[in-house]
Design a protein around this motif. Structure first.
Motif, PDB file in Angstrom:
ATOM      1  N   CYS A 195      65.815  79.548  51.049  1.00 31.07           N
ATOM      2  CA  CYS A 195      64.699  78.615  50.898  1.00 31.07           C
ATOM      3  C   CYS A 195      63.520  79.389  50.314  1.00 31.07           C
ATOM      4  CB  CYS A 195      64.341  78.005  52.245  1.00 31.07           C
ATOM      5  SG  CYS A 195      63.383  79.123  53.287  1.00 31.07           S
ATOM      6  N   PRO A 196      62.450  78.722  49.914  1.00 32.10           N
ATOM      7  CA  PRO A 196      61.319  79.450  49.321  1.00 32.10           C
ATOM      8  C   PRO A 196      60.639  80.421  50.304  1.00 32.10           C
ATOM      9  CG  PRO A 196      61.189  77.115  48.807  1.00 32.10           C
ATOM     10  CD  PRO A 196      62.261  77.264  49.835  1.00 32.10           C
ATOM     11  N   GLY A 197      60.723  80.097  51.603  1.00 34.62           N
ATOM     12  CA  GLY A 197      60.140  81.003  52.592  1.00 34.62           C
ATOM     13  C   GLY A 197      58.659  81.239  52.363  1.00 34.62           C
ATOM     14  N   CYS A 247      56.058  78.670  50.986  1.00 33.28           N
ATOM     15  CA  CYS A 247      56.044  77.551  51.929  1.00 33.28           C
ATOM     16  C   CYS A 247      55.015  77.739  53.036  1.00 33.28           C
ATOM     17  CB  CYS A 247      57.435  77.398  52.539  1.00 33.28           C
ATOM     18  SG  CYS A 247      57.512  76.115  53.774  1.00 33.28           S
ATOM     19  N   ALA A 281      56.442  78.473  56.662  1.00 31.45           N
ATOM     20  CA  ALA A 281      57.294  79.640  56.861  1.00 31.45           C
ATOM     21  C   ALA A 281      56.733  80.600  57.907  1.00 31.45           C
ATOM     22  CB  ALA A 281      57.453  80.377  55.544  1.00 31.45           C
ATOM     23  N   SER A 292      66.896  81.230  55.794  1.00 31.26           N
ATOM     24  CA  SER A 292      65.745  80.332  55.941  1.00 31.26           C
ATOM     25  C   SER A 292      64.541  81.137  56.393  1.00 31.26           C
ATOM     26  CB  SER A 292      66.006  79.258  57.003  1.00 31.26           C
ATOM     27  OG  SER A 292      67.182  78.539  56.737  1.00 31.26           O
ATOM     28  N   GLY A 293      63.359  80.701  55.941  1.00 38.20           N
ATOM     29  CA  GLY A 293      62.133  81.389  56.299  1.00 38.20           C
ATOM     30  C   GLY A 293      61.470  80.841  57.553  1.00 38.20           C
ATOM     31  N   CYS A 294      62.104  79.873  58.202  1.00 33.22           N
ATOM     32  CA  CYS A 294      61.647  79.423  59.515  1.00 33.22           C
ATOM     33  C   CYS A 294      62.735  78.542  60.123  1.00 33.22           C
ATOM     34  CB  CYS A 294      60.299  78.685  59.462  1.00 33.22           C
ATOM     35  SG  CYS A 294      60.401  76.963  58.970  1.00 33.22           S
ATOM     36  N   ALA A 297      65.182  75.499  58.830  1.00 37.59           N
ATOM     37  CA  ALA A 297      66.544  75.686  58.321  1.00 37.59           C
ATOM     38  C   ALA A 297      66.823  75.063  56.967  1.00 37.59           C
ATOM     39  CB  ALA A 297      67.567  75.180  59.347  1.00 37.59           C
ATOM     40  N   CYS A 298      65.812  75.005  56.113  1.00 34.14           N
ATOM     41  CA  CYS A 298      66.036  74.463  54.771  1.00 34.14           C
ATOM     42  C   CYS A 298      67.058  75.301  54.010  1.00 34.14           C
ATOM     43  CB  CYS A 298      64.731  74.412  54.000  1.00 34.14           C
ATOM     44  SG  CYS A 298      63.479  73.459  54.862  1.00 34.14           S
TER      45      CYS A 298
HETATM   46  S1  SF4 Z   1      63.050  76.749  56.215  1.00 29.73           S
HETATM   47 FE1  SF4 Z   1      60.927  76.876  56.755  1.00 29.73          FE
HETATM   48  S2  SF4 Z   1      60.178  78.423  55.332  1.00 29.73           S
HETATM   49 FE2  SF4 Z   1      62.041  77.683  54.471  1.00 29.73          FE
HETATM   50  S3  SF4 Z   1      61.380  76.013  53.094  1.00 29.73           S
HETATM   51 FE3  SF4 Z   1      61.949  75.132  55.082  1.00 29.73          FE
HETATM   52  S4  SF4 Z   1      60.044  74.908  56.118  1.00 29.73           S
HETATM   53 FE4  SF4 Z   1      59.710  76.398  54.492  1.00 29.73          FE
END
Ligand code: SF4
Ligand code: HEM
Lengths: 555, 118
Positions: free
Chosen positions: A416-418, A422, A425, A457-459, A462-463
């Motif tokens: 994901c962009p993290g 984002c 994130a 994923s950056g948070c 879980a994108c």
């Molecule tokens: S998983 Fe979290 S960090 Fe990654 S795009 Fe989704 S909201 Fe943003």
């Protein structure tokens, strides 16, 4: 491909006008941010860290050359010359200015595109197998179903303010390439064993995020004609009973979990029995009208094998490897589907420049009936290519840095962009993906390791699908620094599984070594022909955990 | 949405996103009043409650005046002579994407080369 009728056209144009008006009213102060935010989100406009972000819907991941060229143009004119293809097969631009969004939406409408259903608590853009209509293991093309659901849901007043977002995915094949079990509703087209009619297997309550769950089957064989009434029954039960008091408990997965599968199914079936099916289900004439848009293109009759291809392969090992890894057998003899990797080592997974988009659009026009697919793994597909054209295409992809032969391998990482973009994130994802890809860049090594899906994923949202990665990486914050949790054993296919935590928290620089360590255990312990995920399933987490304990002791 | 979140530890700066452009902007001193700049080096540092209250009041009025969104105070470190957010998330906002050093503030976007207010 699906073409808008006048109704679709008018609907989208009206939305552009409405939004232009809303932006104008925001700017002159007659709309406050609180009033405006839900309106901008309804049109795919988010606020990220450095700028706004525009999320453009690519229904069931199917694009035409003309559409992809328009995206390239928008990227160049209104953004920074690149876009990001997402796990929901949409495209995100990271730098649009709010003042330009009405114009961008107008350009999108010119090519029958929009940002509707990319945000908010509605039924989101429906996704499907990226090999729809191509795959040899397919029973039926899932896209007419996806399109039918799109039409039904985007106009449905009852479902525009659901307790939470709602995601539907459809596959028509044996092998699940659409991660249907991680969706609120997953549909699988299958044949009834007795009647041989095509039916849907309906799963409900899958989802990732804070509370990951695998969807559960509520109906094994739903007659195709009953689809909309049955979906309506599910949506009604959810709309009525889904929690609105707590957004972390509002997804249908929680309702299914708390109610229990049996009772949930009973309620859906009871609702379904009450509904007046014929008034809800699609008119068969409409169903065939939609299906006609997805009729196969006019293929040439070709032999199963191409000597031109075989000669080129024999003379060029890199090309040979690329064909082996990045092409997929096609239903039609003499054709193949190409997956174009958007994961060149060192680049951000899923990013494509405007030039690259244009090249892919050109190649699709010349060689693939002007059709392109976006995959949930953030790659692009040219779906119908003659075997004899593969070499020419490969050469041109190579010139644009798009000929990486890594589909399904360890460097084909979903991220994901993290925190690089984002606002939600807790840590960065892209640099982690880049570091792992660099570490494992060497082709022979990737080949030796074989199929291995890393998802980041950056948070916790879980994108990047980390829960269903063979190796999942979740970026968190621990005591003011970025920290990465590693899970093992997730699976995004028909054998869907949620990974288990292997290591709770690593510093960013430690991640490539950790992956190395996991891979070493696999290479050491694997049996002949055993893939990474099969190995993890057979051995469980213990030997992998042991490898990390040794590390601790050595330290 | 409240215009200003809970106050962090001081010293702090005020940042926001420009409503029209989305760019990250910082409150800076402009004579007696405050104005937005795109250059983090020019952000006004509040060392005490009076300073922080002034930034908060600016956040509220600018949000109400439809000039910015997502305005909040960020605690900073000033040992290098320019304010640097203590938290890595907020530091990202003063730089840009770490995988694209050619983009964002780290590439000088919206920042006058002479260091003058943009
Ligand atoms: S998983 Fe979290 S960090 Fe990654 S795009 Fe989704 S909201 Fe943003
Ligand atoms: C501004 C950027 C984004 C925001 C604010 C955002 C927000 C969220 C949130 C809040 C969730 C959790 C939903 C829940 O559990 O109920 C989520 C899940 C998800 N998002 Fe994103 N997201 C963003 C970008 C993306 C991107 C870039 C992708 C694709 C790469 C993506 C795909 C998904 C997927 C696949 C899920 C998990 C599946 C599920 O819904 O259960 N999102 N997102």
């Amino acid at each position: 491909m699906y073409r808008y009728d006048e109704f679709d056209e008018r609907f989208v144009r009206e939305r552009v006008e409405q939004f232009s008006d809303q932006v104008a009213r925001r700017l002159d102060g007659s709309l406050t941010e609180d009033e405006f935010k839900p309106l901008r989100l309804k049109n795919g406009v988010y606020l990220q860290l450095h700028a706004y972000m525009l999320r453009i819907a690519i229904p069931y991941g199917t694009l035409s050359s003309r559409q992809l060229r328009q995206l390239a143009l928008i990227g160049e004119r209104y953004d920074r010359g690149y876009g990001h293809f997402t796990t929901r097969t949409n495209l995100q631009f990271n730098w649009p200015k709010l003042r330009d969004v009405p114009e961008i939406l107008g350009l999108l409408a010119d090519v029958e595109m929009h940002c509707i259903q990319t945000s908010g608590n509605c039924i989101r853009n429906v996704t499907a197998d990226h090999f729809a209509g191509i795959a040899r293991d397919e029973i039926e093309d899932p896209r007419p179903t996806a399109e039918l659901i799109r039409q039904w849901s985007s106009q449905h007043p009852e479902f525009s303010y659901l307790p939470r977002k709602f995601k539907i995915a459809v596959t028509g094949a044996e092998q699940d390439r659409a991660v249907i079990k991680a969706h609120d509703i997953g549909l699988r087209i299958r044949r009834h064993p007795d009647t041989h009619e095509t039916c849907y297997e309906v799963s409900v309550g899958g989802g990732l995020g804070r509370t990951p769950m695998i969807g559960k089957v509520v109906r094994d064989y739903l007659p195709k004609a009953d689809l909309l009434a049955y979906l309506e029954a599910i949506m009604r039960v959810y709309n009525l009973e889904g929690r609105r008091d707590n957004k972390y408990k509002a997804r249908v997965k929680i309702l299914v979990h708390e109610t229990g599968l049996e009772e949930f199914t009973r309620r859906v079936e009871a609702e379904f029995a009450e509904l007046d099916g014929p008034s809800i289900n699609a008119d068969p004439a409409e169903v065939s009208r939609i299906a006609a848009y997805f009729a196969p293109p006019t293929y040439r009759a070709l032999p199963e094998r191409s000597t031109a291809l075989e000669t080129a392969r024999a003379g060029n090992p890199d090309f040979d490897r690329w064909v082996e890894v990045n092409t997929t057998a096609h239903k039609q003899p003499g054709y193949a589907a190409i997956t174009i990797s958007l994961k060149p080592v060192g680049e951000a997974p899923g990013d494509a420049t405007s030039e690259q988009m244009r090249l892919v659009a050109d190649l699709a026009e010349e060689f693939s009936f002007s059709e392109i697919r976006v995959t949930h793994a953030q790659n692009l597909v040219l779906p119908h290519v003659k075997l004899s054209d593969l070499f020419a295409i490969w050469r041109r992809l190579g010139e644009a840095g798009l000929s990486s032969a890594n589909i399904g391998l360890i460097t084909d990482i979903i991220a994901c962009p993290g925190l690089d973009y984002c606002a939600l994130a807790t840590a960065r994802s892209i640099p982690i993906a880049q570091a792992i890809a660099r570490r494992f860049a060497e082709d022979t090594r990737q080949k030796e390791i074989g199929e291995l899906n890393i998802k980041i994923s950056g948070c916790i949202n879980a994108c990047g699908h980390h829960h269903v990665g063979h190796i999942g990486i979740l970026g968190l914050e621990k005591r003011g620094i970025e920290s990465y949790q590693i899970t093992l054993g997730g699976d995004a296919t028909q054998d869907a599984a949620i990974g288990e935590i292997l290591v709770p928290g690593l510093a960013a620089e430690e991640v490539p070594d950790a992956i190395e360590r996991i891979v070493a255990v696999y290479l050491e312990q694997r049996q002949a022909g055993e893939s990474f995920i099969e190995n993890v399933r057979r051995l469980g987490l213990a030997p992998f955990k042991a490898a990390f304990l040794e590390l601790d002791r050595a330290a | 949405m409240a215009a200003v979140a809970k106050r962090p530890a001081l010293p702090a700066i005020l940042l926001a996103n420009d409503l029209l452009d989305g760019d990250v902007v910082f409150a800076s001193a402009a004579g007696e009043t405050l104005a937005w700049t795109r250059d983090p080096a020019l952000a006004l540092v509040a060392d005490d409650d009076t300073g922080a209250e002034r930034l908060e009041a600016f956040a509220v009025s600018e949000f109400a005046a439809q000039r910015v969104v997502d305005a909040y105070l960020v605690d900073v470190e000033t040992s290098t002579g320019r304010p640097v957010p203590r938290h890595y998330r907020e530091r990202m906002k003063t730089l840009g994407p770490s995988n694209r050093r050619d983009l964002g503030k780290q590439a000088g976007e919206g920042i006058a080369p002479s260091g003058q207010r943009a």
